[in-house]
Design a protein around this motif. Structure first.
Motif, PDB file in Angstrom:
ATOM      1  N   TYR A   7       0.839  -1.201   0.000  1.00  0.00           N
ATOM      2  CA  TYR A   7       0.000   0.000   0.000  1.00  0.00           C
ATOM      3  C   TYR A   7       0.876   1.253   0.000  1.00  0.00           C
ATOM      4  O   TYR A   7       1.817   1.369   0.789  1.00  0.00           O
ATOM      5  CB  TYR A   7      -0.918  -0.002   1.223  1.00  0.00           C
ATOM      6  N   VAL A   8       0.525   2.182  -0.881  1.00  0.00           N
ATOM      7  CA  VAL A   8       1.257   3.442  -1.018  1.00  0.00           C
ATOM      8  C   VAL A   8       0.561   4.514  -0.190  1.00  0.00           C
ATOM      9  O   VAL A   8      -0.658   4.679  -0.257  1.00  0.00           O
ATOM     10  CB  VAL A   8       1.323   3.886  -2.495  1.00  0.00           C
ATOM     11  N   HIS A   9       1.355   5.255   0.580  1.00  0.00           N
ATOM     12  CA  HIS A   9       0.839   6.377   1.361  1.00  0.00           C
ATOM     13  C   HIS A   9       1.788   7.568   1.195  1.00  0.00           C
ATOM     14  O   HIS A   9       2.972   7.412   0.923  1.00  0.00           O
ATOM     15  CB  HIS A   9       0.769   6.037   2.855  1.00  0.00           C
ATOM     16  N   ARG A  10       1.233   8.720   1.403  1.00  0.00           N
ATOM     17  CA  ARG A  10       2.020   9.935   1.576  1.00  0.00           C
ATOM     18  C   ARG A  10       3.107  10.084   0.492  1.00  0.00           C
ATOM     19  O   ARG A  10       4.270  10.325   0.782  1.00  0.00           O
ATOM     20  CB  ARG A  10       2.653   9.958   2.964  1.00  0.00           C
ATOM     21  N   MET A  11       2.700   9.978  -0.770  1.00  0.00           N
ATOM     22  CA  MET A  11       3.649  10.186  -1.863  1.00  0.00           C
ATOM     23  C   MET A  11       3.658  11.670  -2.222  1.00  0.00           C
ATOM     24  O   MET A  11       2.627  12.242  -2.579  1.00  0.00           O
ATOM     25  CB  MET A  11       3.283   9.359  -3.088  1.00  0.00           C
ATOM     26  N   VAL A  12       4.803  12.304  -2.119  1.00  0.00           N
ATOM     27  CA  VAL A  12       4.940  13.742  -2.351  1.00  0.00           C
ATOM     28  C   VAL A  12       6.139  13.982  -3.261  1.00  0.00           C
ATOM     29  O   VAL A  12       7.218  13.413  -3.034  1.00  0.00           O
ATOM     30  CB  VAL A  12       5.144  14.505  -1.022  1.00  0.00           C
ATOM     31  N   VAL A  13       5.956  14.826  -4.252  1.00  0.00           N
ATOM     32  CA  VAL A  13       7.047  15.253  -5.129  1.00  0.00           C
ATOM     33  C   VAL A  13       7.161  16.774  -5.035  1.00  0.00           C
ATOM     34  O   VAL A  13       6.161  17.480  -5.178  1.00  0.00           O
ATOM     35  CB  VAL A  13       6.795  14.832  -6.591  1.00  0.00           C
ATOM     36  N   ARG A  14       8.347  17.253  -4.769  1.00  0.00           N
ATOM     37  CA  ARG A  14       8.560  18.694  -4.649  1.00  0.00           C
ATOM     38  C   ARG A  14       8.204  19.391  -5.958  1.00  0.00           C
ATOM     39  O   ARG A  14       8.493  18.879  -7.043  1.00  0.00           O
ATOM     40  CB  ARG A  14      10.033  18.966  -4.280  1.00  0.00           C
ATOM     41  N   ARG A  15       7.604  20.573  -5.879  1.00  0.00           N
ATOM     42  CA  ARG A  15       7.070  21.214  -7.068  1.00  0.00           C
ATOM     43  C   ARG A  15       8.136  21.616  -8.079  1.00  0.00           C
ATOM     44  O   ARG A  15       7.864  21.697  -9.274  1.00  0.00           O
ATOM     45  CB  ARG A  15       6.259  22.460  -6.676  1.00  0.00           C
ATOM     46  N   ASP A  16       9.356  21.882  -7.636  1.00  0.00           N
ATOM     47  CA  ASP A  16      10.374  22.308  -8.596  1.00  0.00           C
ATOM     48  C   ASP A  16      10.885  21.163  -9.458  1.00  0.00           C
ATOM     49  O   ASP A  16      11.657  21.396 -10.391  1.00  0.00           O
ATOM     50  CB  ASP A  16      11.543  23.024  -7.906  1.00  0.00           C
TER      51      ASP A  16
END
Length: 436
Positions: free
Chosen positions: A344-353
């Motif tokens: 299960y994938v949670h809290r996937m974040v990619v920086r906007r730049d």
């Protein structure tokens, strides 16, 4: 009309009015201004006050005095100056370098005067070339002309010990460019440091460039370096402000190096929180209600302790995070589904730049391969119910929408899954991954 906050002397108001007419195009290039007497009569003042106002504009470089004919708006036809052209391919023509080619393409007559000398460098050059106290430089001095007017100077400084046996020593145009010559000498320039200073010219610069009063210059200092960081060339370009537009073309680079992924450690808790808050702020600016609460640091800390939280880095800088575990959320997944082997994938974040480079797709591929390596059947996640764009994002990446669950007190619940081992192969490849 410019807004001016305090009372100004009459001569300044005269200058203000004429300046506004020049700036809005009422008085075009080469336009003749009213005479000193006409200005004095209009403003009901003395001729000396009118002259004082005109001198302000002369000193600003906006008008020129051509006695006895009068005052005229200075004609400006600026050259586009492109510092980033340093490393572009050059025309292999002995008659024309990149500057001459550019001017020819713009329909203007261009020329240049080249002189070469061996000198003791000034402090500015010596420091940038990292020279010893007794080291000399070769200076290739160029004055570039456009339509017969000196437009800029271009003085290139090289360590004498490096170039003394090369054609850089000759006062002729180098058709293939000095950069190519340096490469042939084993000192190829691979990067450059640009510095731009804006100031009034020195008397020598004003004389060399035939500058009128009130003309500032931009000084472009460019130092070129080899792969191992050795400075091999410093160029001093002096660009009159009335003859140039400095133009930089910037292309958004791809990731500097291929991304790597590592397990988050206890010390990384602030990094994960910062990435999460960064994403929440971006969502808030777009009126998306997702994650509009303080991050649950206790949960993140627990994920880190359980080796379930990962950080993606580029050039050793954290740019993304993802949490993967084997825990089916009982609010969303039923007992039969929870019994199926899934990651299960949670809290996937990619920086906007770094957004737009499909790093998120690559992270999902990484998680999918990790799930397959552990013998799982599915890669699953629950998405925010009201974030239609996010749900489309997952659908476009091979996830199937299972159903949407509305659990009390939970805003997530749009359930998605795709087979473990399924990859899209889009985006950068993530290296050094340890299967979670």
């Amino acid at each position: 009309m410019a807004v001016r906050g305090r009372a100004r002397a009459l001569y300044q108001r005269i200058a203000d009015e004429i300046r506004d007419q020049i700036m809005d195009g009422t008085l075009g290039a080469d336009a003749r201004l009213p005479t000193e007497g006409e200005i004095a009569s209009k403003w009901e003042t003395t001729r000396s006050t009118a002259v004082q106002g005109l001198k302000v504009l002369v000193n600003e470089g906006l008008i020129v005095s051509d006695r006895p004919r009068g005052y005229f708006v200075r004609s400006r036809r600026p050259m586009v100056y492109r510092p980033q052209g340093e490393f572009r391919k050059r025309p292999l023509s002995p008659e024309m370098d990149a500057f001459l080619t550019q001017m020819s393409e713009e329909g203007r007559e261009a020329g240049q005067q080249i002189d070469v000398a061996v000198e003791t460098p000034n402090t500015q050059v010596s420091e940038r070339l990292q020279l010893g106290p007794d080291e000399l430089v070769v200076v290739r001095r160029r004055i570039r002309f456009v339509d017969g007017v000196p437009y800029n100077t271009n003085d290139s400084h090289f360590p004498l010990a490096l170039v003394q046996s090369s054609e850089i020593m000759r006062p002729n145009d180098i058709a293939r460019g000095a950069n190519v010559v340096l490469a042939e000498l084993g000192c190829e320039q691979v990067r450059a440091l640009d510095e731009i200073h804006v100031r009034m010219p020195t008397p020598a610069e004003a004389d060399r460039l035939q500058l009128g009063p009130g003309t500032p210059v931009a000084v472009h200092l460019c130092t070129g370096y080899t792969q191992d960081g050795k400075p091999v060339r410093t160029v001093v370009n002096v660009l009159p402000g009335d003859r140039h537009v400095i133009t930089y073309e910037r292309i958004r680079p791809q990731l500097g190096t291929e991304p790597t992924i590592r397990l988050a450690k206890e010390r990384d808790l602030p990094i994960v929180v910062e990435l999460w808050e960064h994403a929440a702020s971006w969502l808030r600016e777009r009126s998306i209600d997702q994650w509009q609460y303080a991050p649950h640091e206790d949960r993140i800390r627990a994920n880190i302790a359980a080796d379930e939280c990962w950080i993606v880095e580029v050039d050793r800088a954290p740019v993304a995070t993802i949490t993967v575990d084997q825990h089916a959320d009982s609010d969303f997944w039923d007992q039969d589904e929870a019994a199926e082997p899934a990651l299960y994938v949670h809290r996937m974040v990619v920086r906007r730049d770094v957004a737009g480079l499909d790093l998120g797709s690559a992270m999902l591929d990484w998680a999918s391969l990790a799930a397959a390596a552990q013998g799982m059947t599915w890669l699953r996640l629950d998405a925010w119910r009201t974030n239609d764009g996010l749900q489309t994002y997952y659908s476009d990446r091979g996830f199937t929408h299972v159903r949407t669950v509305e659990a009390e007190g939970r805003s997530s619940g749009a359930l998605f899954q795709r087979p473990a081992g399924h990859v899209r192969g889009v985006g950068p490849e993530i290296h050094d991954a340890e299967a979670p």
